[in-house]
Design a protein around this motif. Structure first.
Motif, PDB file in Angstrom:
ATOM      1  N   ILE A 145      14.121  -5.494   7.756  1.00  0.00           N
ATOM      2  CA  ILE A 145      13.214  -4.646   6.977  1.00  0.00           C
ATOM      3  C   ILE A 145      11.743  -4.764   7.413  1.00  0.00           C
ATOM      4  CG2 ILE A 145      12.391  -4.095   4.632  1.00  0.00           C
ATOM      5  CD1 ILE A 145      15.321  -3.254   5.212  1.00  0.00           C
ATOM      6  N   PRO A 146      11.206  -5.968   7.632  1.00  0.00           N
ATOM      7  CA  PRO A 146       9.798  -6.028   8.046  1.00  0.00           C
ATOM      8  C   PRO A 146       9.507  -5.175   9.288  1.00  0.00           C
ATOM      9  CG  PRO A 146      10.536  -8.212   7.411  1.00  0.00           C
ATOM     10  CD  PRO A 146      11.750  -7.326   7.405  1.00  0.00           C
ATOM     11  N   TRP A 147      10.362  -5.222  10.276  1.00  0.00           N
ATOM     12  CA  TRP A 147      10.150  -4.444  11.510  1.00  0.00           C
ATOM     13  C   TRP A 147      10.182  -2.945  11.193  1.00  0.00           C
ATOM     14  CZ3 TRP A 147      11.776  -0.812  14.965  1.00  0.00           C
ATOM     15  CH2 TRP A 147      11.272  -0.880  16.272  1.00  0.00           C
ATOM     16  N   ILE A 148      11.126  -2.549  10.360  1.00  0.00           N
ATOM     17  CA  ILE A 148      11.238  -1.122  10.016  1.00  0.00           C
ATOM     18  C   ILE A 148       9.984  -0.655   9.275  1.00  0.00           C
ATOM     19  CG2 ILE A 148      12.511   0.533   8.562  1.00  0.00           C
ATOM     20  CD1 ILE A 148      15.077  -1.093   9.306  1.00  0.00           C
ATOM     21  N   VAL A 149       9.502  -1.469   8.364  1.00  0.00           N
ATOM     22  CA  VAL A 149       8.295  -1.091   7.619  1.00  0.00           C
ATOM     23  C   VAL A 149       7.091  -1.021   8.568  1.00  0.00           C
ATOM     24  CG1 VAL A 149       6.637  -1.902   5.874  1.00  0.00           C
ATOM     25  CG2 VAL A 149       9.091  -1.874   5.369  1.00  0.00           C
ATOM     26  N   MET A 150       6.986  -1.960   9.492  1.00  0.00           N
ATOM     27  CA  MET A 150       5.840  -1.968  10.410  1.00  0.00           C
ATOM     28  C   MET A 150       5.899  -0.853  11.450  1.00  0.00           C
ATOM     29  SD  MET A 150       3.894  -4.186   9.299  1.00  0.00           S
ATOM     30  CE  MET A 150       2.602  -4.008  10.523  1.00  0.00           C
ATOM     31  N   ASN A 151       7.094  -0.578  11.955  1.00  0.00           N
ATOM     32  CA  ASN A 151       7.205   0.359  13.079  1.00  0.00           C
ATOM     33  C   ASN A 151       7.776   1.720  12.710  1.00  0.00           C
ATOM     34  OD1 ASN A 151       6.590  -1.505  15.562  1.00  0.00           O
ATOM     35  ND2 ASN A 151       7.893  -2.675  14.177  1.00  0.00           N
ATOM     36  N   GLY A 152       8.262   1.839  11.491  1.00  0.00           N
ATOM     37  CA  GLY A 152       8.825   3.114  11.043  1.00  0.00           C
ATOM     38  C   GLY A 152      10.312   3.199  11.319  1.00  0.00           C
ATOM     39  N   GLY A 153      11.008   3.879  10.418  1.00  0.00           N
ATOM     40  CA  GLY A 153      12.454   4.041  10.542  1.00  0.00           C
ATOM     41  C   GLY A 153      12.854   4.766  11.815  1.00  0.00           C
ATOM     42  N   ASP A 154      12.039   5.744  12.206  1.00  0.00           N
ATOM     43  CA  ASP A 154      12.395   6.524  13.403  1.00  0.00           C
ATOM     44  C   ASP A 154      12.472   5.657  14.649  1.00  0.00           C
ATOM     45  OD1 ASP A 154      12.662   8.898  12.054  1.00  0.00           O
ATOM     46  OD2 ASP A 154      10.538   9.410  12.252  1.00  0.00           O
ATOM     47  N   GLU A 155      11.548   4.710  14.757  1.00  0.00           N
ATOM     48  CA  GLU A 155      11.544   3.820  15.925  1.00  0.00           C
ATOM     49  C   GLU A 155      12.829   3.007  15.992  1.00  0.00           C
ATOM     50  OE1 GLU A 155       9.577   3.201  18.732  1.00  0.00           O
ATOM     51  OE2 GLU A 155       8.863   5.155  18.029  1.00  0.00           O
ATOM     52  N   LYS A 210       0.828  -1.219   0.000  1.00  0.00           N
ATOM     53  CA  LYS A 210       0.000   0.000   0.000  1.00  0.00           C
ATOM     54  C   LYS A 210       0.859   1.265   0.000  1.00  0.00           C
ATOM     55  CE  LYS A 210      -3.963  -2.114   2.312  1.00  0.00           C
ATOM     56  NZ  LYS A 210      -3.532  -2.982   3.458  1.00  0.00           N
ATOM     57  N   MET A 211       2.179   1.085   0.159  1.00  0.00           N
ATOM     58  CA  MET A 211       3.078   2.255   0.152  1.00  0.00           C
ATOM     59  C   MET A 211       3.693   2.408  -1.237  1.00  0.00           C
ATOM     60  SD  MET A 211       5.067   1.351   3.722  1.00  0.00           S
ATOM     61  CE  MET A 211       6.175   2.776   3.792  1.00  0.00           C
ATOM     62  N   THR A 212       4.294   3.571  -1.514  1.00  0.00           N
ATOM     63  CA  THR A 212       5.056   3.681  -2.749  1.00  0.00           C
ATOM     64  C   THR A 212       6.450   3.129  -2.454  1.00  0.00           C
ATOM     65  OG1 THR A 212       6.037   5.834  -2.263  1.00  0.00           O
ATOM     66  CG2 THR A 212       3.859   5.830  -3.340  1.00  0.00           C
ATOM     67  N   PRO A 213       7.110   2.574  -3.475  1.00  0.00           N
ATOM     68  CA  PRO A 213       8.464   2.062  -3.264  1.00  0.00           C
ATOM     69  C   PRO A 213       9.381   3.121  -2.651  1.00  0.00           C
ATOM     70  CG  PRO A 213       7.646   1.336  -5.389  1.00  0.00           C
ATOM     71  CD  PRO A 213       6.614   2.283  -4.825  1.00  0.00           C
ATOM     72  N   ASN A 214       9.244   4.345  -3.100  1.00  0.00           N
ATOM     73  CA  ASN A 214      10.104   5.400  -2.559  1.00  0.00           C
ATOM     74  C   ASN A 214       9.890   5.650  -1.080  1.00  0.00           C
ATOM     75  OD1 ASN A 214      11.971   6.199  -4.360  1.00  0.00           O
ATOM     76  ND2 ASN A 214      10.704   7.773  -5.324  1.00  0.00           N
ATOM     77  N   ASP A 215       8.634   5.548  -0.648  1.00  0.00           N
ATOM     78  CA  ASP A 215       8.350   5.736   0.773  1.00  0.00           C
ATOM     79  C   ASP A 215       9.028   4.657   1.611  1.00  0.00           C
ATOM     80  OD1 ASP A 215       6.906   7.958   0.273  1.00  0.00           O
ATOM     81  OD2 ASP A 215       4.924   6.997   0.404  1.00  0.00           O
ATOM     82  N   ILE A 216       9.060   3.440   1.080  1.00  0.00           N
ATOM     83  CA  ILE A 216       9.735   2.362   1.823  1.00  0.00           C
ATOM     84  C   ILE A 216      11.229   2.674   1.928  1.00  0.00           C
ATOM     85  CG2 ILE A 216      10.151  -0.124   1.997  1.00  0.00           C
ATOM     86  CD1 ILE A 216       7.737  -0.544   0.125  1.00  0.00           C
ATOM     87  N   VAL A 217      11.814   3.063   0.801  1.00  0.00           N
ATOM     88  CA  VAL A 217      13.242   3.397   0.813  1.00  0.00           C
ATOM     89  C   VAL A 217      13.503   4.522   1.817  1.00  0.00           C
ATOM     90  CG1 VAL A 217      15.198   4.225  -0.557  1.00  0.00           C
ATOM     91  CG2 VAL A 217      13.564   2.633  -1.580  1.00  0.00           C
ATOM     92  N   GLU A 218      12.622   5.501   1.865  1.00  0.00           N
ATOM     93  CA  GLU A 218      12.790   6.620   2.809  1.00  0.00           C
ATOM     94  C   GLU A 218      12.764   6.127   4.261  1.00  0.00           C
ATOM     95  OE1 GLU A 218      13.826   9.701   2.401  1.00  0.00           O
ATOM     96  OE2 GLU A 218      14.051   9.054   0.313  1.00  0.00           O
ATOM     97  N   GLU A 219      11.857   5.204   4.563  1.00  0.00           N
ATOM     98  CA  GLU A 219      11.805   4.655   5.929  1.00  0.00           C
ATOM     99  C   GLU A 219      13.118   3.954   6.275  1.00  0.00           C
ATOM    100  OE1 GLU A 219       9.733   5.157   8.410  1.00  0.00           O
ATOM    101  OE2 GLU A 219       8.501   6.386   7.079  1.00  0.00           O
TER     102      GLU A 219
END
Ligand SMILES: Cc1cc2nc3c(=O)[nH]c(=O)nc-3n(C[C@H](O)[C@H](O)[C@H](O)COP(=O)(O)O)c2cc1C
Ligand code: SF4
Ligand code: FES
Lengths: 178, 456
Positions: B215-225, B35-44
């Motif tokens: 990566i799964p954790w980062i996508v679920m919880n956000g890069g900042d976390e 549901k995200m754009t590929p770029n948004d994932i890379v940004e996270e």
């Protein structure tokens, strides 16, 4: 007939093996089927008494549609392919630092003595062979050895005795299931 | 207590299989990523500060942003599961115990890279793990997480596992690509980098197993976390595989913020030394990184507490520091002979050199021979200098970093333990038995070195 005397056209790959090779080939794009070579060679070796003779390698080339030299150059590069017959049970001890630290050298000597062979030699009955190999990714479970597809870890002399007995009794599995 | 990002569910019974994995939140990151754009994932991933866990520590988000998406060529993600650096066994532990986490990470990461064909390349010795991964991938296909039109999203991905056959060099990313193409594992000259010309000439990202599993954790919880864990540029948790003379060898997930002393001594982690002998030295990041003598392990040369972070571990550079590397943490007590251990590593690198470049092919062989000579009491004072000279001439003069990796352990051993090399030259009779330091550790014999040498 000894395997080495077999002519390429006499080499037989079982139906199961041929099916597996086709499956492995399907994992790679058209024109890139050579990518399956390294995995295919493992499967072929498993079905041919754990080594790869020239006729067998030639047959692999034929099946993958590549030149025999492309198979030879790969077989000679990677340490897991055997170009000569090997013992039925090959104890491949990791001899690298972490295992050396936890006594693998004593254990290799013990095993060689018990079997009455030097390193790399096959016992006269063709059953056993002892080899030293490099780190197998089991450093925390040292000392250890690889036998077929499986690892035997936290070894002791007693465990070696039991393993040898189990091999003699035909109770040791070498291959993991597809 | 360290956070458990990767190992949270590792001991759940049945987690190897799809159903239990899914019940424990598995594959949710794929749903979210679709549901995200590929770029948004890379940004996270960029925000997370995640650094490659294979050894070099290169920022993963940045590496992903280099992949060529303009040429319109097919892209690939390749997972490096070659794990052959002595001391390293974390990837195997994870893949064996929780294979679906790698499959999930591969799918989520492939979405970010807009790759439609990805591979896991595993070392041939891990054949039983290969079968485990194969089963997990088949399950993922059956449940619609792989193949055409994943979960009705319109996104297609094929994922396969393929293997090597015994060659450390195939862990180097370009050698790995060669091997994946069914060839000898000879590293390629860079540039071009795989991000531009990789597998089958297509843009390719190669990442370590642990990197992909983060990566799964980062996508679920956000890069900042993720970035909240750790210190400075060492974010998140890291798997450390510990071996050698310690009480509790094994794989540990640690926050990149605990001290080395806590890690080695506390019962939560390594539990100290296994036979209560003194700690002599430590190779903290796999065989390629410099060995540290005990006095530089818990404290840096500046006297500060040394932490399990990229920065602190390398504090002091190669003169007095080392590297986190692959997380292969090897501890040695005072029965260890540093000369013998260095010879052991040199033999490894000689065995594993692919032979393309002369400094590496010849140099690793010379180093092995000289170290063998020294270890067995046939070495001379000049041999020590010759060894230093050879390692210096390999470093930086080769196609791939294996040459450096072979040189560094030799350099560090001479830098910190020159006295032990000299002891081998001066007292050949005392070191003939390979267990000489078990009978008489260095502390007991070092007084011998205080006397003037009669030998030259
Ligand atoms: C000789 C050599 C061996 C290597 N072995 C491995 C390995 O076994 N596993 C691994 O992940 N990276 C290994 N690397 C590092 C890879 O080249 C590459 O940097 C890494 O896979 C990138 O993934 P990462 O950014 O996720 O760490 C090795 C590098 C060299 C030079
Ligand atoms: S440095 Fe060594 S391993 Fe790397 S390409 Fe050169 S010869 Fe091969
Ligand atoms: S050093 Fe023996 S398995 Fe790694």
């Amino acid at each position: 007939m000894a395997l080495a005397e077999i002519k390429p056209e006499q080499v037989v790959f079982s139906e199961k093996l041929m099916k597996r090779i086709e499956e492995l080939k399907s994992h790679f794009p058209e024109g890139r089927k050579k990518s399956a070579l390294i995995t295919v060679l493992h499967e072929v070796q498993d079905e041919h008494e754990d080594w790869l003779s020239v006729p067998v390698m030639d047959k692999v080339a034929e099946v993958l549609g590549i030149k025999p030299i492309e198979v030879y150059e790969v077989v000679t590069f990677y340490s897991m392919y055997n170009q000569k017959p090997v013992g039925k049970y090959v104890f491949e001890f990791c001899r690298t630092s972490c295992c050396a630290t936890r006594g693998v050298e004593d254990l290799m000597e013990y095993t060689c003595q018990k079997l009455g062979v030097g390193m790399n030699e096959v016992t006269p009955d063709g059953m056993f062979q002892v080899k030293g190999v490099e780190c197998l990714g089991a450093c925390g479970y040292a000392p250890m050895l690889q036998l077929g597809d499986f690892y035997h870890e936290f070894l002791t002399k007693e465990k070696m005795d039991a393993l040898i007995d189990d091999c003699r009794a035909g109770k040791v599995e070498k291959l993991s299931k597809v | 207590m360290s956070r458990k990002i990767l190992t949270e569910h590792i001991n759940v019974p049945g987690i190897q299989g799809y159903e239990v994995y899914r019940q424990n939140g598995g594959y949710r990151s794929v749903e979210k990523a679709l549901k995200m754009t590929p770029n948004d994932i890379v940004e996270e991933v960029k925000k997370s500060g995640l650094r490659g866990r294979g050894g070099a520590g290169f920022p993963t988000g940045m590496k992903w942003s280099f992949i060529d998406k303009k040429s319109g060529r097919p892209r690939h993600l390749v997972c490096n599961a070659d794990e052959s650096e002595p001391g390293t066994f974390k990837d195997r532990y994870m893949m064996e115990k929780i294979p679906h986490l790698l499959v999930e990470g591969m799918i989520t990461s492939s979405i970010a890279l807009e790759a439609n064909l990805s591979y896991i390349y595993i070392r041939g010795e891990y054949m039983w793990v290969y079968r485990i991964l194969e089963r997990a991938i088949n399950e993922a296909y059956a449940k619609g997480w792989l193949g055409k039109n994943i979960q009705g999203s319109g996104y297609d991905l094929d994922l396969y596992v393929t293997c090597g056959a015994g060659a450390y060099i195939c862990g180097e990313e370009t050698a790995l690509i060669e091997s994946l193409e069914g060839k000898r594992g000879n590293p390629r000259i860079k540039p071009p980098f795989p991000a531009v010309v990789g597998l089958y000439g297509n843009p390719t990202v190669v990442n370590n197993v642990e990197t992909i599993m983060d990566i799964p954790w980062i996508v679920m919880n956000g890069g900042d976390e993720f970035a909240k864990i750790g210190i400075g540029k060492s974010t998140g948790t890291k798997l450390i595989s510990a071996s050698g003379h310690i009480k509790n060898p094994g794989v540990y997930e640690i926050d990149l913020s605990i001290s080395v002393e806590e890690f080695v001594m506390s019962d939560e982690y390594l539990g100290g030394m296994y036979s209560d002998r003194p700690l002599k030295a430590c190779v903290p990041g796999g065989s390629s990184v410099p060995i540290l003598p005990a006095e530089l392990l818990f404290k840096t040369a500046k006297g500060e507490q040394r932490m399990m972070t990229y920065e602190s571990m390398s504090d002091g550079g190669f003169a007095t520091g080392s590297m986190i590397g692959s997380g292969g943490f090897i501890v040695y007590d005072d029965t260890t002979c540093v000369v013998r251990n260095t010879w052991n590593f040199a033999r490894f690198y000689h065995h594993e050199s692919c032979g393309q470049c002369s400094p590496c092919r010849e140099g690793t062989g010379w180093m092995e021979k000289i170290l063998y000579r020294l270890e067995n009491g046939y070495g001379t004072q000049e041999d020590i200098d010759l060894l230093w000279d050879i390692q210096r001439k390999i470093e930086g003069n080769t196609i791939c970093p294996l040459g450096d990796a072979a040189a560094w352990p030799v350099a560090a051993a001479i830098r910190h333990f020159r006295h032990e090399f000299e002891y081998h030259v001066r007292y050949p009779e005392k070191i003939k038995d390979r267990k000489h330091f078990e009978y008489e550790p260095w502390e007991k014999v070092k007084h011998l070195m205080a006397t003037e040498s009669v030998l030259v």
